[in-house]
Motif scaffolding. Structure first.
Motif, PDB file in Angstrom:
ATOM      1  N   SER A  64       0.549  -1.152  -0.242  1.00 42.28           N
ATOM      2  CA  SER A  64      -0.462  -0.058   0.027  1.00 42.28           C
ATOM      3  C   SER A  64       0.742   1.411   0.120  1.00 42.28           C
ATOM      4  CB  SER A  64      -0.685  -0.100   0.981  1.00 42.28           C
ATOM      5  OG  SER A  64       0.101   0.466   2.245  1.00 42.28           O
ATOM      6  N   GLU A  65       0.352   1.834  -0.171  1.00 43.43           N
ATOM      7  CA  GLU A  65       0.904   3.360  -0.622  1.00 43.43           C
ATOM      8  C   GLU A  65       1.620   4.049   1.014  1.00 43.43           C
ATOM      9  OE1 GLU A  65       0.943   8.220  -2.490  1.00 43.43           O
ATOM     10  OE2 GLU A  65      -0.855   6.444  -2.914  1.00 43.43           O
ATOM     11  N   SER A  66       0.003   3.669   2.211  1.00 44.41           N
ATOM     12  CA  SER A  66       0.755   4.173   3.155  1.00 44.41           C
ATOM     13  C   SER A  66       2.219   2.831   4.056  1.00 44.41           C
ATOM     14  CB  SER A  66      -0.256   4.094   4.039  1.00 44.41           C
ATOM     15  OG  SER A  66      -0.616   2.541   3.972  1.00 44.41           O
ATOM     16  N   THR A  67       2.095   2.034   3.392  1.00 44.89           N
ATOM     17  CA  THR A  67       3.224   1.286   4.115  1.00 44.89           C
ATOM     18  C   THR A  67       4.868   2.085   3.259  1.00 44.89           C
ATOM     19  OG1 THR A  67       1.747  -0.356   3.564  1.00 44.89           O
ATOM     20  CG2 THR A  67       4.237  -1.035   3.702  1.00 44.89           C
ATOM     21  N   VAL A  68       4.633   2.692   1.388  1.00 45.35           N
ATOM     22  CA  VAL A  68       5.306   3.858   0.739  1.00 45.35           C
ATOM     23  C   VAL A  68       6.166   4.284   1.928  1.00 45.35           C
ATOM     24  CG1 VAL A  68       6.320   4.376  -0.847  1.00 45.35           C
ATOM     25  CG2 VAL A  68       5.052   1.610  -1.061  1.00 45.35           C
ATOM     26  N   LYS A  69       5.099   5.115   2.736  1.00 42.87           N
ATOM     27  CA  LYS A  69       5.147   6.321   2.941  1.00 42.87           C
ATOM     28  C   LYS A  69       6.000   6.035   4.196  1.00 42.87           C
ATOM     29  CE  LYS A  69       1.566   8.909   1.362  1.00 42.87           C
ATOM     30  NZ  LYS A  69       0.220   9.625   1.727  1.00 42.87           N
ATOM     31  N   ALA A  70       5.556   4.956   5.017  1.00 38.93           N
ATOM     32  CA  ALA A  70       6.477   4.309   6.100  1.00 38.93           C
ATOM     33  C   ALA A  70       7.368   3.676   5.948  1.00 38.93           C
ATOM     34  CB  ALA A  70       5.599   3.377   7.014  1.00 38.93           C
ATOM     35  N   HIS A  71       8.159   2.968   5.087  1.00 36.28           N
ATOM     36  CA  HIS A  71       9.337   2.325   5.165  1.00 36.28           C
ATOM     37  C   HIS A  71      10.478   3.911   4.442  1.00 36.28           C
ATOM     38  CE1 HIS A  71       9.175  -1.726   4.666  1.00 36.28           C
ATOM     39  NE2 HIS A  71       8.223  -1.368   4.099  1.00 36.28           N
ATOM     40  N   ILE A  72       9.494   5.309   3.687  1.00 37.60           N
ATOM     41  CA  ILE A  72      10.255   6.120   3.522  1.00 37.60           C
ATOM     42  C   ILE A  72      10.415   7.132   4.189  1.00 37.60           C
ATOM     43  CG2 ILE A  72      10.257   8.721   1.903  1.00 37.60           C
ATOM     44  CD1 ILE A  72       9.212   7.115   0.164  1.00 37.60           C
ATOM     45  N   TYR A  73       9.538   6.835   5.853  1.00 36.08           N
ATOM     46  CA  TYR A  73      10.008   7.806   6.485  1.00 36.08           C
ATOM     47  C   TYR A  73      11.821   7.054   7.856  1.00 36.08           C
ATOM     48  CZ  TYR A  73       9.537   9.274  11.718  1.00 36.08           C
ATOM     49  OH  TYR A  73       9.691   9.575  12.826  1.00 36.08           O
ATOM     50  N   ASN A  74      11.416   5.642   7.419  1.00 29.01           N
ATOM     51  CA  ASN A  74      12.299   5.333   8.075  1.00 29.01           C
ATOM     52  C   ASN A  74      13.481   5.532   7.281  1.00 29.01           C
ATOM     53  OD1 ASN A  74      10.749   4.321  10.484  1.00 29.01           O
ATOM     54  ND2 ASN A  74      10.056   2.477   9.005  1.00 29.01           N
ATOM     55  N   LEU A  75      13.675   5.023   6.751  1.00 32.57           N
ATOM     56  CA  LEU A  75      14.535   5.322   5.745  1.00 32.57           C
ATOM     57  C   LEU A  75      15.224   6.611   6.172  1.00 32.57           C
ATOM     58  CD1 LEU A  75      16.221   3.819   3.127  1.00 32.57           C
ATOM     59  CD2 LEU A  75      14.041   5.389   1.833  1.00 32.57           C
ATOM     60  N   PHE A  76      14.471   7.850   5.251  1.00 32.63           N
ATOM     61  CA  PHE A  76      14.924   9.034   5.838  1.00 32.63           C
ATOM     62  C   PHE A  76      15.578   9.434   7.188  1.00 32.63           C
ATOM     63  CE2 PHE A  76      12.240  12.158   2.781  1.00 32.63           C
ATOM     64  CZ  PHE A  76      12.907  11.091   1.367  1.00 32.63           C
ATOM     65  N   ARG A  77      14.921   8.949   8.467  1.00 33.41           N
ATOM     66  CA  ARG A  77      15.726   8.881   9.451  1.00 33.41           C
ATOM     67  C   ARG A  77      16.686   8.247   9.750  1.00 33.41           C
ATOM     68  NH1 ARG A  77      14.789   5.293  13.496  1.00 33.41           N
ATOM     69  NH2 ARG A  77      14.086   3.549  12.070  1.00 33.41           N
ATOM     70  N   LYS A  78      17.326   6.970   8.999  1.00 30.16           N
ATOM     71  CA  LYS A  78      18.294   6.090   9.415  1.00 30.16           C
ATOM     72  C   LYS A  78      19.640   6.904   8.525  1.00 30.16           C
ATOM     73  CE  LYS A  78      16.464   1.592  10.262  1.00 30.16           C
ATOM     74  NZ  LYS A  78      16.478  -0.243   9.114  1.00 30.16           N
ATOM     75  N   LEU A  79      18.719   7.343   7.314  1.00 33.42           N
ATOM     76  CA  LEU A  79      20.060   8.418   6.466  1.00 33.42           C
ATOM     77  C   LEU A  79      20.464   9.834   6.713  1.00 33.42           C
ATOM     78  CD1 LEU A  79      18.901   7.476   2.339  1.00 33.42           C
ATOM     79  CD2 LEU A  79      20.923   6.077   3.891  1.00 33.42           C
ATOM     80  N   GLY A  80      19.187  10.296   7.829  1.00 33.85           N
ATOM     81  CA  GLY A  80      19.145  11.607   8.356  1.00 33.85           C
ATOM     82  C   GLY A  80      19.408  12.586   7.521  1.00 33.85           C
TER      83      GLY A  80
END
Length: 99
Positions: A64-80
């Motif tokens: 789902s698109e909301s799952t993509v958004k959750a992954h992107i949120y975590n990705l951005f957090r880890k990458l800073g």
């Protein structure tokens, strides 16, 4: 003498060949290891690198698109980072050997 030293240093630093860029998959693997990303986060990052929207990413990965958004949120957090452009820059720097 100073001119000769300058010319030698200039030649060594600017005239030597730059290292060959990595393949995208190798650069993504290096980013995965460096930032401790999951395989799914790397899949999402690759799609972002390729310029895909959240909707297209969701369709291609069958999530789902909301799952993509959750992954992107975590990705951005880890990458800073705070944007897709910054995330792509991290991959590009790794790919070109500037990281």
């Amino acid at each position: 003498n100073m001119v000769l030293l300058y010319k030698r240093d200039f030649y060594n630093s600017y005239m030597t060949e730059a290292p060959a860029p990595l393949e995208l998959s190798d650069a993504l693997e290096a980013v995965r290891m460096k930032y401790e990303l999951t395989n799914r986060e790397i899949e999402i990052l690759e799609e972002i690198y390729n310029g895909k929207t959240n909707t297209l990413i969701a369709e291609e990965l069958f999530i789902s698109e909301s799952t993509v958004k959750a992954h992107i949120y975590n990705l951005f957090r880890k990458l800073g980072v705070k944007s897709r452009v910054e995330a792509v820059c991290i991959v590009r720097e790794e790919k070109e050997g500037k990281a």
